[in-house]
Design a protein around this motif. Structure first.
Motif, short mmCIF file in Angstrom:
data_model
loop_
_atom_site.label_atom_id
_atom_site.label_comp_id
_atom_site.label_asym_id
_atom_site.label_seq_id
_atom_site.Cartn_x
_atom_site.Cartn_y
_atom_site.Cartn_z
N ALA A 1 18.84 64.72 -16.90
CA ALA A 1 18.81 63.51 -17.70
C ALA A 1 18.50 62.30 -16.82
N TYR A 2 17.52 61.52 -17.24
CA TYR A 2 17.14 60.35 -16.45
C TYR A 2 18.23 59.28 -16.53
N PRO A 3 18.74 58.83 -15.39
CA PRO A 3 19.78 57.79 -15.40
C PRO A 3 19.17 56.40 -15.52
N GLU A 4 19.61 55.65 -16.50
CA GLU A 4 19.10 54.30 -16.65
C GLU A 4 19.57 53.38 -15.53
N ARG A 5 20.79 53.60 -15.06
CA ARG A 5 21.34 52.80 -13.96
C ARG A 5 22.03 53.73 -12.97
N LEU A 6 21.96 53.38 -11.69
CA LEU A 6 22.63 54.13 -10.63
C LEU A 6 23.41 53.16 -9.75
N SER A 7 24.50 53.64 -9.19
CA SER A 7 25.35 52.80 -8.35
C SER A 7 24.65 52.51 -7.02
N ARG A 8 24.59 51.23 -6.68
CA ARG A 8 23.95 50.85 -5.41
C ARG A 8 24.81 51.23 -4.22
N GLY A 9 26.11 51.19 -4.37
CA GLY A 9 26.98 51.53 -3.26
C GLY A 9 27.13 53.02 -3.07
N LEU A 10 27.17 53.76 -4.19
CA LEU A 10 27.37 55.20 -4.09
C LEU A 10 26.21 55.89 -3.41
N VAL A 11 25.01 55.33 -3.52
CA VAL A 11 23.84 55.97 -2.92
C VAL A 11 23.97 56.03 -1.40
N LEU A 12 24.80 55.15 -0.81
CA LEU A 12 24.96 55.12 0.64
C LEU A 12 25.84 56.24 1.16
N VAL A 13 26.68 56.82 0.31
CA VAL A 13 27.67 57.78 0.80
C VAL A 13 27.58 59.12 0.09
N LYS A 14 26.55 59.33 -0.72
CA LYS A 14 26.46 60.61 -1.44
C LYS A 14 26.38 61.79 -0.49
N TRP A 15 25.66 61.63 0.61
CA TRP A 15 25.54 62.73 1.56
C TRP A 15 26.90 63.10 2.13
N LEU A 16 27.77 62.10 2.29
CA LEU A 16 29.10 62.37 2.82
C LEU A 16 29.98 63.01 1.76
N LEU A 17 29.92 62.51 0.53
CA LEU A 17 30.73 63.08 -0.54
C LEU A 17 30.31 64.51 -0.88
N ALA A 18 29.07 64.84 -0.61
CA ALA A 18 28.57 66.17 -0.97
C ALA A 18 28.84 67.23 0.08
N ILE A 19 29.47 66.88 1.20
CA ILE A 19 29.68 67.86 2.27
C ILE A 19 30.45 69.09 1.79
N PRO A 20 31.55 68.95 1.02
CA PRO A 20 32.21 70.19 0.53
C PRO A 20 31.28 71.07 -0.28
N HIS A 21 30.45 70.46 -1.12
CA HIS A 21 29.51 71.26 -1.92
C HIS A 21 28.45 71.90 -1.03
N LEU A 22 27.97 71.18 -0.03
CA LEU A 22 26.96 71.73 0.86
C LEU A 22 27.49 72.94 1.62
N LEU A 23 28.76 72.91 1.99
CA LEU A 23 29.35 74.07 2.65
C LEU A 23 29.38 75.27 1.72
N ILE A 24 29.72 75.03 0.46
CA ILE A 24 29.75 76.12 -0.51
C ILE A 24 28.34 76.65 -0.76
N VAL A 25 27.39 75.75 -0.95
CA VAL A 25 26.01 76.16 -1.18
C VAL A 25 25.46 76.90 0.03
N GLY A 26 25.90 76.51 1.23
CA GLY A 26 25.48 77.23 2.42
C GLY A 26 25.91 78.68 2.39
N VAL A 27 27.10 78.95 1.85
CA VAL A 27 27.54 80.34 1.70
C VAL A 27 26.71 81.05 0.65
N PHE A 28 26.42 80.37 -0.44
CA PHE A 28 25.63 80.97 -1.51
C PHE A 28 24.22 81.32 -1.04
N LEU A 29 23.59 80.38 -0.35
CA LEU A 29 22.16 80.49 -0.08
C LEU A 29 21.82 80.64 1.38
N GLY A 30 22.79 80.93 2.21
CA GLY A 30 22.50 81.27 3.59
C GLY A 30 22.15 80.11 4.48
#
Length: 476
Positions: free
Chosen positions: A108-137
């Motif tokens: 779904a196309y977002p009409e508005r996105l948080s300007r501050g959140l875009v700076l830290v998404k990579w940090l917030l996603a670290i737990p998910h990236l670890l899980i995805v790393g197990v899934f996809l090697g």
């Protein structure tokens, strides 16, 4: 409706071809080549979207559509190949929605996105990236490795389960539904994380394992059978393969041309010669051979000599002798001499040692040198086989001196411009072919037949029983 804006669907086929999956890795090579360029563009688009979101709070819609198209293309290829192995229908070369393909993805196309959140998404996603790393090697559909976005079609737990499903399919002719549901859950998790890290949504991915081909809370009707492939499919596949090859050739030529132009403009010394980085020669022997240069006449009568190389120079320490001579004469002079031959330059020179004795005469006394000197020499290249030698002036052993090679290279600029221009032309041609292959052709709509006017219905005759009653009433 699903509670998350990333919607991943996969239509289950219980009985795909039991043999085809063994060669799918080869069949999707054209897709992998195209996706390599698309993911490089995806990274550039992500940086542009980052700036746009910080400034305006919006993801520009054209950039969003392109990023979504890359993810869709990636998901279709993964679903066909070893990201799911769940369909035998070849994925289209398309960035579009392709709703009739068994694997679909929508965000779904977002009409508005948080300007501050875009700076830290990579940090917030670290737990998910670890899980995805197990899934996809350790790769996944979107991972951040060494500062570059990387694409991986399969691996890890997904790759293992898909391989098991392929083995079951090979022996039984059936794709195990339980494996399909589990693999789709991991793929769905990875694509949700991809959209979040790719700045395409502010909704944090849920820590929820939604298995199966359909999104939770979304009821889907059985899809109609896939349409017959169009007659232009083969032509588009050929166009995509040729386009990718042209892109590869164009990238190499344009990069070589740009490097040559950079060297021509920035690496010339005060005399106008292009200077190579200094290398240090060290040996316990009596001489160092710098290799053999074979310069020949071409069929057109041109020499790879003064017209191309110009004046060649070698610089060493002032107390060292350096000379260039015919290879045959140099070989006879150094026969049986303890020496080293340089076989490669890099961070450290590579040597090939030959044991022997001291030379019978000092180097400067030899008559065969075409150019020689103490500390430096300059030579105009001529056809033939030539060898350069560095020795101590008195012919003693142990040599330790820097060596710098120079050449005026008068042909460097025109050759570099030619390579750069041809490379850019190939990039345009290859890009055009890839875009042609990726653009879905519009299917002509069939003309609707005119509806026939409805005929007036005739009044029905009364049945015999009714007619008798009426006649009875009439008689009375």
């Amino acid at each position: 409706m699903t509670t998350y804006p990333v919607r991943v669907h996969g239509r289950f086929d219980p009985a795909p071809n039991r043999w085809l999956w063994l060669v799918k890795w080869l069949l999707v090579v054209p897709h992998y080549l195209v996706l390599a360029f698309l993911w490089m563009a995806f990274g550039v688009v992500g940086l542009a979207a980052f700036v746009a979101i910080v400034v305006t709070g919006r993801y520009p819609r054209p950039l969003f559509d392109f990023a979504l198209g890359v993810l869709r293309w990636t998901w279709r290829v993964a679903y066909y190949s070893f990201g799911a192995l769940a369909t035998d229908r070849y994925p289209p070369f398309s960035l579009g929605e392709e709703p009739d393909y068994p694997a679909t993805l929508d965000i779904a196309y977002p009409e508005r996105l948080s300007r501050g959140l875009v700076l830290v998404k990579w940090l917030l996603a670290i737990p998910h990236l670890l899980i995805v790393g197990v899934f996809l090697g350790g790769g996944g559909y979107l991972a951040f490795r060494a500062g570059e976005w990387a694409y991986s079609p399969a691996g890890g737990l997904v790759g293992l389960l898909v391989l098991i499903a392929g083995g079951v399919l090979l022996f039984t002719g059936r794709y195990p539904r339980g494996v399909f549901d589990f693999v789709l859950g991991m793929d769905r998790w990875a694509l949700r994380v991809a959209a979040y890290v790719g700045l395409m949504t502010d909704a944090y991915p849920p820590f929820r394992f939604d298995t199966g081909g359909d999104e939770p809370g979304v009821a889907t009707l059985d899809a109609p059978p896939p349409p017959a492939p169009s007659s232009g499919t083969a032509g588009r596949v050929v166009a995509a393969v040729v386009g990718v090859l042209l892109l590869l050739a164009g990238t190499g030529l344009s990069a070589a041309g740009a490097l040559g132009l950079w060297a021509d403009q920035t690496q010339r010394d005060a005399t106008g010669a292009v200077t190579a980085p200094a290398q240090t020669l060290r040996t316990t022997g009596y001489a160092v051979e710098l290799g053999t240069a074979e310069i020949n006449w071409t069929e057109a009568g041109w020499a790879v000599g003064d017209d191309w190389l110009g004046a060649i120079g070698l610089r060493v320490d002032q107390d060292a002798f350096v000379g260039i001579g015919p290879t045959a004469d140099v070989t006879r002079y150094l026969a049986g001499v303890d020496r080293d031959r340089v076989t490669g330059f890099g961070d450290q020179a590579l040597y090939q040692h030959s044991t022997g004795t001291a030379p019978t005469a000092p180097p400067h006394a030899q008559p065969f040198w075409v150019s020689s000197g103490f500390g430096s020499l300059t030579w105009t290249a001529q056809p033939g086989d030539w060898t350069a030698v560095v020795m101590n002036a008195d012919g003693s052993r142990v040599i330790d001196t820097p060596v710098v090679a120079t050449a005026t290279l008068p042909a460097l600029a025109p050759v570099a411009w030619t390579a750069f221009g041809v490379g850019v032309l190939l990039l345009f041609l290859g890009g055009g072919l890839v875009l042609f292959a990726a653009t879905r052709p519009t299917r002509p709509t069939r003309p609707t037949r005119p509806t026939r006017p409805t005929r007036p219905t005739r009044p029905t005759r009364p049945t015999a029983a009714v007619r008798t009653t009426i006649e009875g009433e009439t008689h009375a």
